[in-house]
Design a protein around this motif. Structure first.
Motif, PDB file in Angstrom:
ATOM      1  N   PRO A  37       0.789  -1.052  -0.286  1.00 52.41           N
ATOM      2  CA  PRO A  37      -0.063   0.127   0.079  1.00 52.41           C
ATOM      3  C   PRO A  37       0.852   1.231  -0.030  1.00 52.41           C
ATOM      4  CG  PRO A  37      -0.563  -1.613   1.592  1.00 52.41           C
ATOM      5  CD  PRO A  37       0.772  -2.067   1.039  1.00 52.41           C
ATOM      6  N   ALA A  38       0.770   2.076  -0.797  1.00 53.98           N
ATOM      7  CA  ALA A  38       1.607   3.352  -0.798  1.00 53.98           C
ATOM      8  C   ALA A  38       0.847   4.547   0.171  1.00 53.98           C
ATOM      9  CB  ALA A  38       1.266   4.077  -2.124  1.00 53.98           C
ATOM     10  N   VAL A  39       1.951   5.166   0.629  1.00 56.64           N
ATOM     11  CA  VAL A  39       1.339   5.998   1.760  1.00 56.64           C
ATOM     12  C   VAL A  39       0.201   6.766   1.202  1.00 56.64           C
ATOM     13  CG1 VAL A  39       2.056   8.160   3.064  1.00 56.64           C
ATOM     14  CG2 VAL A  39       3.601   6.251   2.676  1.00 56.64           C
ATOM     15  N   HIS A  40       0.252   7.415   0.023  1.00 57.87           N
ATOM     16  CA  HIS A  40      -0.834   8.139  -0.469  1.00 57.87           C
ATOM     17  C   HIS A  40      -2.149   7.407  -0.426  1.00 57.87           C
ATOM     18  CE1 HIS A  40      -3.105  10.674  -3.405  1.00 57.87           C
ATOM     19  NE2 HIS A  40      -3.385   9.408  -4.096  1.00 57.87           N
ATOM     20  N   LEU A  41      -2.281   6.057  -0.779  1.00 56.13           N
ATOM     21  CA  LEU A  41      -3.381   5.403  -0.701  1.00 56.13           C
ATOM     22  C   LEU A  41      -4.082   5.114   0.805  1.00 56.13           C
ATOM     23  CD1 LEU A  41      -5.609   3.768  -1.671  1.00 56.13           C
ATOM     24  CD2 LEU A  41      -4.085   1.503  -1.626  1.00 56.13           C
ATOM     25  N   LEU A  42      -3.015   4.956   1.801  1.00 55.02           N
ATOM     26  CA  LEU A  42      -3.461   5.017   3.121  1.00 55.02           C
ATOM     27  C   LEU A  42      -4.007   6.281   3.537  1.00 55.02           C
ATOM     28  CD1 LEU A  42      -0.386   3.412   4.956  1.00 55.02           C
ATOM     29  CD2 LEU A  42      -2.642   2.462   4.707  1.00 55.02           C
ATOM     30  N   ARG A  43      -3.392   7.190   3.170  1.00 55.46           N
ATOM     31  CA  ARG A  43      -4.024   8.774   3.681  1.00 55.46           C
ATOM     32  C   ARG A  43      -5.416   8.801   3.094  1.00 55.46           C
ATOM     33  NH1 ARG A  43       1.552  12.159   2.841  1.00 55.46           N
ATOM     34  NH2 ARG A  43       2.742  11.340   4.780  1.00 55.46           N
ATOM     35  N   ILE A  44      -5.547   8.607   1.959  1.00 47.69           N
ATOM     36  CA  ILE A  44      -6.741   8.750   1.101  1.00 47.69           C
ATOM     37  C   ILE A  44      -7.922   8.046   1.883  1.00 47.69           C
ATOM     38  CG2 ILE A  44      -8.203   8.346  -0.767  1.00 47.69           C
ATOM     39  CD1 ILE A  44      -6.439  10.972  -0.933  1.00 47.69           C
ATOM     40  N   ALA A  45      -7.558   6.580   2.083  1.00 49.06           N
ATOM     41  CA  ALA A  45      -8.331   5.628   2.767  1.00 49.06           C
ATOM     42  C   ALA A  45      -8.877   5.925   4.088  1.00 49.06           C
ATOM     43  CB  ALA A  45      -7.813   4.183   2.541  1.00 49.06           C
ATOM     44  N   ASP A  46      -7.729   6.532   4.741  1.00 49.32           N
ATOM     45  CA  ASP A  46      -7.958   6.998   6.344  1.00 49.32           C
ATOM     46  C   ASP A  46      -9.145   8.164   6.150  1.00 49.32           C
ATOM     47  OD1 ASP A  46      -6.506   6.867   9.052  1.00 49.32           O
ATOM     48  OD2 ASP A  46      -7.311   8.677   8.637  1.00 49.32           O
ATOM     49  N   GLN A  47      -9.034   8.970   5.340  1.00 50.54           N
ATOM     50  CA  GLN A  47      -9.768  10.159   5.481  1.00 50.54           C
ATOM     51  C   GLN A  47     -11.205   9.735   4.922  1.00 50.54           C
ATOM     52  OE1 GLN A  47      -8.448  13.441   2.758  1.00 50.54           O
ATOM     53  NE2 GLN A  47      -9.939  14.840   3.596  1.00 50.54           N
ATOM     54  N   LEU A  48     -11.126   8.977   3.705  1.00 50.70           N
ATOM     55  CA  LEU A  48     -12.569   8.537   2.890  1.00 50.70           C
ATOM     56  C   LEU A  48     -13.301   7.829   3.895  1.00 50.70           C
ATOM     57  CD1 LEU A  48     -13.992   9.164   0.494  1.00 50.70           C
ATOM     58  CD2 LEU A  48     -13.059   6.896  -0.384  1.00 50.70           C
ATOM     59  N   GLY A 102     -13.032   7.468   7.270  1.00 51.49           N
ATOM     60  CA  GLY A 102     -13.174   8.076   8.598  1.00 51.49           C
ATOM     61  C   GLY A 102     -12.369   7.086   9.584  1.00 51.49           C
ATOM     62  N   ALA A 103     -11.208   6.802   9.396  1.00 49.77           N
ATOM     63  CA  ALA A 103     -10.275   5.873  10.176  1.00 49.77           C
ATOM     64  C   ALA A 103      -9.670   6.618  11.230  1.00 49.77           C
ATOM     65  CB  ALA A 103      -9.497   5.134   9.260  1.00 49.77           C
ATOM     66  N   ASN A 104      -9.990   8.081  11.257  1.00 59.12           N
ATOM     67  CA  ASN A 104      -9.047   8.787  12.345  1.00 59.12           C
ATOM     68  C   ASN A 104      -7.768   8.494  12.429  1.00 59.12           C
ATOM     69  OD1 ASN A 104     -11.674  10.221  12.768  1.00 59.12           O
ATOM     70  ND2 ASN A 104     -12.462   8.578  13.674  1.00 59.12           N
ATOM     71  N   GLY A 105      -6.993   8.395  11.501  1.00 62.12           N
ATOM     72  CA  GLY A 105      -5.492   8.205  11.940  1.00 62.12           C
ATOM     73  C   GLY A 105      -5.039   6.780  11.762  1.00 62.12           C
ATOM     74  N   LEU A 106      -6.032   5.808  12.220  1.00 66.35           N
ATOM     75  CA  LEU A 106      -5.763   4.405  12.570  1.00 66.35           C
ATOM     76  C   LEU A 106      -5.097   3.656  11.171  1.00 66.35           C
ATOM     77  CD1 LEU A 106      -8.801   3.188  14.564  1.00 66.35           C
ATOM     78  CD2 LEU A 106      -6.383   3.778  15.375  1.00 66.35           C
ATOM     79  N   LEU A 107      -5.524   4.061   9.891  1.00 62.17           N
ATOM     80  CA  LEU A 107      -4.888   3.557   8.786  1.00 62.17           C
ATOM     81  C   LEU A 107      -3.563   4.117   8.475  1.00 62.17           C
ATOM     82  CD1 LEU A 107      -7.845   3.052   6.313  1.00 62.17           C
ATOM     83  CD2 LEU A 107      -6.463   1.411   7.550  1.00 62.17           C
ATOM     84  N   ARG A 108      -3.550   5.427   8.692  1.00 66.26           N
ATOM     85  CA  ARG A 108      -2.136   6.262   8.435  1.00 66.26           C
ATOM     86  C   ARG A 108      -1.216   5.867   9.426  1.00 66.26           C
ATOM     87  NH1 ARG A 108      -2.692  12.617   7.541  1.00 66.26           N
ATOM     88  NH2 ARG A 108      -0.520  12.102   7.355  1.00 66.26           N
ATOM     89  N   ALA A 109      -1.396   5.100  10.538  1.00 65.85           N
ATOM     90  CA  ALA A 109      -0.683   4.560  11.782  1.00 65.85           C
ATOM     91  C   ALA A 109       0.360   3.789  11.019  1.00 65.85           C
ATOM     92  CB  ALA A 109      -1.242   4.318  12.981  1.00 65.85           C
ATOM     93  N   ALA A 110      -0.072   2.824  10.016  1.00 62.21           N
ATOM     94  CA  ALA A 110       0.705   1.902   9.389  1.00 62.21           C
ATOM     95  C   ALA A 110       1.792   2.379   8.398  1.00 62.21           C
ATOM     96  CB  ALA A 110      -0.344   0.954   8.521  1.00 62.21           C
ATOM     97  N   GLU A 111       1.927   3.707   8.143  1.00 60.89           N
ATOM     98  CA  GLU A 111       2.904   4.140   7.227  1.00 60.89           C
ATOM     99  C   GLU A 111       4.477   3.468   7.671  1.00 60.89           C
ATOM    100  OE1 GLU A 111       2.893   8.465   6.841  1.00 60.89           O
ATOM    101  OE2 GLU A 111       0.528   8.397   6.490  1.00 60.89           O
ATOM    102  N   LYS A 112       4.726   3.856   8.928  1.00 59.88           N
ATOM    103  CA  LYS A 112       6.194   3.349   9.107  1.00 59.88           C
ATOM    104  C   LYS A 112       6.490   1.996   9.128  1.00 59.88           C
ATOM    105  CE  LYS A 112       4.895   2.838  14.267  1.00 59.88           C
ATOM    106  NZ  LYS A 112       5.311   3.255  15.623  1.00 59.88           N
ATOM    107  N   TYR A 113       5.445   1.249   8.818  1.00 61.32           N
ATOM    108  CA  TYR A 113       5.581  -0.449   8.635  1.00 61.32           C
ATOM    109  C   TYR A 113       5.736  -0.872   6.924  1.00 61.32           C
ATOM    110  CZ  TYR A 113       4.397  -0.525  13.592  1.00 61.32           C
ATOM    111  OH  TYR A 113       4.312  -0.417  14.829  1.00 61.32           O
ATOM    112  N   LEU A 114       5.520   0.285   6.249  1.00 59.28           N
ATOM    113  CA  LEU A 114       5.675   0.095   4.963  1.00 59.28           C
ATOM    114  C   LEU A 114       6.539   0.883   3.992  1.00 59.28           C
ATOM    115  CD1 LEU A 114       1.586   0.358   4.738  1.00 59.28           C
ATOM    116  CD2 LEU A 114       3.127  -1.850   4.386  1.00 59.28           C
ATOM    117  N   GLU A 115       7.763   1.019   4.707  1.00 62.61           N
ATOM    118  CA  GLU A 115       8.889   1.482   3.800  1.00 62.61           C
ATOM    119  C   GLU A 115       9.157   0.585   2.709  1.00 62.61           C
ATOM    120  OE1 GLU A 115      12.108   1.605   6.789  1.00 62.61           O
ATOM    121  OE2 GLU A 115      11.121   2.792   8.008  1.00 62.61           O
TER     122      GLU A 115
END
Length: 268
Positions: A53-64, A66-79
């Motif tokens: 998952p690209a960081v961009h996709l996580l951010r869009i999915a989180d916002q769309l 309503g995950a309130n940052g829970l999806l974006r929290a995965a960014e650091k595990y997806l280098e």
């Protein structure tokens, strides 16, 4: 020097979470794909854990969703992957090897590449890599070149004439790459030899690398377009060593090779 193995389990977990949050929010796959600028097949691959998952996709999915940052929290595990998964084991042994002998018929070896050459090669992978992965892999390749500074280690390279004669970028970039080879060849622990077209039949079957570990174990490594193989089987290593020894015999001497590379750098 350490390398990070890609973490596909993280891909699967994040893909599951994206799918769960999307379903909870009543967001269709088509809607998420449109908002993120991807195709539906890409979203499906991500949700099935087959694609990072690209960081961009996580951010869009989180916002769309309503995950309130829970999806974006995965960014650091997806280098992004620092290197292809099939090359990971080789890189581990390369980092510790006391001797590396390499034959590359069609390209400049990674430890001898300029950043320009590495960028041209990596950014033109097909299927293409995302920009973030390209930058990470270029940086990783440049970092690996610090191995050449370890003067107690020995590096021997035979490079095919096609790699030396045919640029993969601009003429000026190729000239800089050739001069970089000349500079590398001046190191006491680095030997560079060129293999001419008319001496190459034995080397037409592809690249070949031999590694010796600090414990004096020997490995042979071959790499193709889709697969690679690292082996310590005595019979295979012996066969690889004999083949590489013959290729080295057929190549020009280091001094002749330096003159040949200098001539190419001055005339191309």
């Amino acid at each position: 020097m350490t390398y990070t193995r890609p973490r596909p389990m993280a891909w699967q977990y994040c893909g599951d979470q994206i799918k769960l949050w999307r379903n909870l929010a009543g967001v269709s796959r088509e809607t998420l794909a449109k908002e993120a600028g991807y195709g539906c097949e890409t979203i499906a691959s991500v949700e099935q854990g087959r694609r990072r998952p690209a960081v961009h996709l996580l951010r869009i999915a989180d916002q769309l969703c309503g995950a309130n940052g829970l999806l974006r929290a995965a960014e650091k595990y997806l280098e992004p992957e620092q290197l292809p998964e099939r090359s990971y084991d080789y890189m581990l042994y390369e980092a510790e090897a006391i001797a590396i002998s390499s034959y590359q018929p069609m390209r400049i070896p990674g430890l001898l590449q300029t950043e320009e050459y590495a960028r041209e090669q990596i950014s033109n992978c097909w299927p293409p890599l995302d920009d973030e992965t390209v930058e990470v892999r270029i940086a990783n390749r440049m970092k690996r070149q610090a191995l050449l500074d370890k003067q107690e280690r020995v590096f021997s390279y035979v490079i095919g004439e096609p790699a030396l004669r045919h640029p993969i970028a601009s003429r000026e970039e190729h000239q800089r790459q050739l001069r970089h080879l000349l500079a590398a060849g001046e190191r006491r622990n680095v030997t560079i030899q060129a293999l001419r077209f008319d001496r190459a039949p034995i080397g037409n079957e592809g690249s070949l690398i031999l590694l010796e570990t600090p414990e004096h174990k020997h490995f042979a490594y071959e790499e193709g377009q889709l697969t690679s193989a690292l082996t310590a089987e005595p019979d295979k290593v012996s066969k690889a060593a004999k083949r590489l020894a013959r290729i080295t015999q057929l190549a020009m001497s280091p001094d002749e090779s330096a003159s040949f590379i200098k001539e190419l750098a001055d005339t191309q």
